[in-house]
Design a protein around this motif. Sequence first.
Motif, mmCIF file in Angstrom:
data_model
loop_
_atom_site.group_PDB
_atom_site.id
_atom_site.type_symbol
_atom_site.label_atom_id
_atom_site.label_comp_id
_atom_site.label_asym_id
_atom_site.label_seq_id
_atom_site.Cartn_x
_atom_site.Cartn_y
_atom_site.Cartn_z
ATOM 1 N N PHE A 36 0.829 -1.215 0.000
ATOM 2 C CA PHE A 36 0.000 0.000 0.000
ATOM 3 C C PHE A 36 0.860 1.260 0.000
ATOM 4 O O PHE A 36 1.857 1.336 0.706
ATOM 5 C CB PHE A 36 -0.934 -0.013 1.209
ATOM 6 N N ARG A 37 0.436 2.243 -0.790
ATOM 7 C CA ARG A 37 1.180 3.511 -0.918
ATOM 8 C C ARG A 37 0.242 4.686 -0.674
ATOM 9 O O ARG A 37 -0.950 4.595 -0.945
ATOM 10 C CB ARG A 37 1.751 3.684 -2.335
ATOM 11 N N LEU A 38 0.826 5.789 -0.199
ATOM 12 C CA LEU A 38 0.084 7.042 -0.125
ATOM 13 C C LEU A 38 0.651 7.985 -1.171
ATOM 14 O O LEU A 38 1.841 8.321 -1.130
ATOM 15 C CB LEU A 38 0.206 7.674 1.270
ATOM 16 N N ARG A 39 -0.183 8.378 -2.109
ATOM 17 C CA ARG A 39 0.233 9.330 -3.138
ATOM 18 C C ARG A 39 -0.136 10.731 -2.634
ATOM 19 O O ARG A 39 -1.209 10.915 -2.056
ATOM 20 C CB ARG A 39 -0.542 9.021 -4.429
ATOM 21 N N ARG A 40 0.743 11.697 -2.819
ATOM 22 C CA ARG A 40 0.470 13.072 -2.378
ATOM 23 C C ARG A 40 0.479 13.985 -3.594
ATOM 24 O O ARG A 40 1.444 13.970 -4.375
ATOM 25 C CB ARG A 40 1.533 13.547 -1.385
ATOM 26 N N LEU A 41 -0.568 14.758 -3.754
ATOM 27 C CA LEU A 41 -0.691 15.644 -4.917
ATOM 28 C C LEU A 41 -1.230 17.004 -4.492
ATOM 29 O O LEU A 41 -1.987 17.097 -3.522
ATOM 30 C CB LEU A 41 -1.678 15.038 -5.934
ATOM 31 N N GLN A 42 -0.845 18.039 -5.240
ATOM 32 C CA GLN A 42 -1.404 19.375 -5.021
ATOM 33 C C GLN A 42 -2.344 19.712 -6.166
ATOM 34 O O GLN A 42 -2.031 19.416 -7.326
ATOM 35 C CB GLN A 42 -0.293 20.419 -4.993
ATOM 36 N N VAL A 43 -3.468 20.335 -5.832
ATOM 37 C CA VAL A 43 -4.430 20.719 -6.863
ATOM 38 C C VAL A 43 -4.764 22.205 -6.689
ATOM 39 O O VAL A 43 -5.363 22.594 -5.678
ATOM 40 C CB VAL A 43 -5.733 19.889 -6.767
ATOM 41 N N GLY A 270 -14.796 22.055 -24.716
ATOM 42 C CA GLY A 270 -14.831 23.416 -25.242
ATOM 43 C C GLY A 270 -13.748 24.245 -24.575
ATOM 44 O O GLY A 270 -12.596 23.826 -24.496
ATOM 45 N N ASP A 271 -14.146 25.412 -24.024
ATOM 46 C CA ASP A 271 -13.143 26.252 -23.364
ATOM 47 C C ASP A 271 -13.097 26.003 -21.858
ATOM 48 O O ASP A 271 -12.432 26.720 -21.124
ATOM 49 C CB ASP A 271 -13.409 27.732 -23.667
ATOM 50 N N ARG A 272 -13.818 24.995 -21.412
ATOM 51 C CA ARG A 272 -13.823 24.660 -19.983
ATOM 52 C C ARG A 272 -12.830 23.539 -19.695
ATOM 53 O O ARG A 272 -12.639 22.643 -20.527
ATOM 54 C CB ARG A 272 -15.219 24.168 -19.560
ATOM 55 N N SER A 273 -12.242 23.560 -18.501
ATOM 56 C CA SER A 273 -11.419 22.421 -18.103
ATOM 57 C C SER A 273 -11.563 22.191 -16.602
ATOM 58 O O SER A 273 -11.836 23.124 -15.839
ATOM 59 C CB SER A 273 -9.955 22.634 -18.481
ATOM 60 N N ALA A 274 -11.425 20.928 -16.214
ATOM 61 C CA ALA A 274 -11.493 20.543 -14.801
ATOM 62 C C ALA A 274 -10.327 19.617 -14.512
ATOM 63 O O ALA A 274 -9.892 18.859 -15.390
ATOM 64 C CB ALA A 274 -12.813 19.828 -14.505
ATOM 65 N N PHE A 275 -9.823 19.684 -13.288
ATOM 66 C CA PHE A 275 -8.871 18.665 -12.866
ATOM 67 C C PHE A 275 -9.637 17.365 -12.639
ATOM 68 O O PHE A 275 -10.782 17.382 -12.173
ATOM 69 C CB PHE A 275 -8.164 19.079 -11.567
ATOM 70 N N LEU A 276 -8.988 16.261 -12.986
ATOM 71 C CA LEU A 276 -9.573 14.935 -12.758
ATOM 72 C C LEU A 276 -8.599 14.146 -11.907
ATOM 73 O O LEU A 276 -7.424 14.013 -12.268
ATOM 74 C CB LEU A 276 -9.793 14.219 -14.100
ATOM 75 N N HIS A 277 -9.079 13.648 -10.764
ATOM 76 C CA HIS A 277 -8.235 12.715 -10.003
ATOM 77 C C HIS A 277 -8.895 11.345 -9.966
ATOM 78 O O HIS A 277 -10.015 11.187 -9.483
ATOM 79 C CB HIS A 277 -7.977 13.178 -8.562
ATOM 80 N N VAL A 278 -8.186 10.359 -10.511
ATOM 81 C CA VAL A 278 -8.662 8.976 -10.484
ATOM 82 C C VAL A 278 -7.734 8.194 -9.555
ATOM 83 O O VAL A 278 -6.518 8.160 -9.758
ATOM 84 C CB VAL A 278 -8.644 8.346 -11.895
ATOM 85 N N SER A 279 -8.343 7.585 -8.541
ATOM 86 C CA SER A 279 -7.551 6.768 -7.613
ATOM 87 C C SER A 279 -7.345 5.379 -8.190
ATOM 88 O O SER A 279 -8.278 4.774 -8.723
ATOM 89 C CB SER A 279 -8.286 6.653 -6.271
ATOM 90 N N ALA A 280 -6.123 4.868 -8.045
ATOM 91 C CA ALA A 280 -5.863 3.478 -8.444
ATOM 92 C C ALA A 280 -6.460 2.498 -7.449
ATOM 93 O O ALA A 280 -6.501 1.292 -7.706
ATOM 94 C CB ALA A 280 -4.368 3.236 -8.580
ATOM 95 N N GLY A 281 -6.935 3.023 -6.298
ATOM 96 C CA GLY A 281 -7.654 2.192 -5.346
ATOM 97 C C GLY A 281 -6.760 1.293 -4.516
ATOM 98 O O GLY A 281 -5.556 1.150 -4.764
ATOM 99 N N LEU A 282 -7.385 0.695 -3.508
ATOM 100 C CA LEU A 282 -6.626 -0.078 -2.523
ATOM 101 C C LEU A 282 -6.841 -1.578 -2.624
ATOM 102 O O LEU A 282 -6.238 -2.333 -1.867
ATOM 103 C CB LEU A 282 -7.022 0.390 -1.111
ATOM 104 N N GLY A 283 -7.689 -2.038 -3.544
ATOM 105 C CA GLY A 283 -7.983 -3.467 -3.557
ATOM 106 C C GLY A 283 -8.156 -4.040 -4.938
ATOM 107 O O GLY A 283 -7.863 -3.400 -5.963
ATOM 108 N N THR A 284 -8.626 -5.263 -4.931
ATOM 109 C CA THR A 284 -8.940 -5.987 -6.169
ATOM 110 C C THR A 284 -10.109 -6.913 -5.858
ATOM 111 O O THR A 284 -10.420 -7.154 -4.691
ATOM 112 C CB THR A 284 -7.780 -6.896 -6.618
ATOM 113 N N SER A 285 -10.713 -7.444 -6.889
ATOM 114 C CA SER A 285 -11.689 -8.511 -6.660
ATOM 115 C C SER A 285 -10.968 -9.675 -5.981
ATOM 116 O O SER A 285 -9.825 -9.994 -6.343
ATOM 117 C CB SER A 285 -12.267 -8.979 -7.990
#
Length: 309
Positions: A36-43, A270-285
């Motif tokens: 398990f890892r903790l990713r740190r990001l600034q937005v 168009g002329d709009r943009s948003a930040f997207l954060h997708v987590s790789a998650g902590l588990g699996t099936s």
Amino acid sequence: MSAGRVAKIAAGTVLGVGAVGAGCLAYAAGYEVRSFRLRRLQVPVLPPDAVPIRILHLSDLHLTPGQRKKQEWVNRLAGLEPDLVIDTGDNLAHVDAVEPTVRALGRLLDRPGVYVWGSNDYFGPTFKNPLRYLTQPRRTAKPSDNTLPWQDLGRAFKQSGWLDLTHTRATIEVHGVRIGFRGTDDAHLGADRYAEVAGPIDRNEVDVAIAVTHAPYLRLLDAMTADGHDLIIAGHTHGGQVCVPFYGALVTNCDIDAARVKGLSTHRVGDRSAFLHVSAGLGTSPYAPIRFACPPEATLLTLVPRDAE
Ligand SMILES: [Fe+2]
């Protein structure tokens, strides 16, 4: 070269490839899946001069009662003392997983929090041909009779003060900053009804607009960005789960491109943009308990002023 020598080289090659494959599988199932890892990001989405806001993003725990290491690791995240927790679903992978999930979250439930559900909260895991994941990566999930007690988990979340964002708007004020949230049900189930919360962001009402959903399907990213959200938070992809070293994900399990399968990116309409954060998650099936070149992770997102850069 004699036929016997060629046969020997071929047999040696097959054995060598087999040994490397077995080694990779042993590493993926025996080590990386619990690394398990903790990713740190600034937005940069806050108004000028605002105090940074620390958001812990959790996703895709797929928890079973026996996963003690994962439970202990998640439990220690409370030490980060985040201002807010966002849980993007797929918490459960066993009918008896509600209590272990609540115990694992522990003191995180004392922090303000918001959440949405994923298909794996509603329905228990079933065996699927792993090759189908690669050959039919955008296949949507189907409801099954194998239901999980997600309502019990929802009750525990609500008793702790966490807000269910399913087709709901909510505002939480942190350090004087009004964070407007909108969320949907799981698009991988086709259960998303964004129209119920849609509409342009009113900057007189909120300082930062965050959209929350389990699976980052393009129809949602487009609509959320067009409405003016600053940040979209999702999970579901497991970061590709089984990736190619120095290349990345082969599949996203939805219709976004593999380059944005995890981490922070930008979505433009168009002329709009948003930040997207997708987590790789902590588990699996539990039926595919391997991760390769894609360790399980949670993310500490620090929101900072837009002009911080
Ligand atoms: Fe998941």
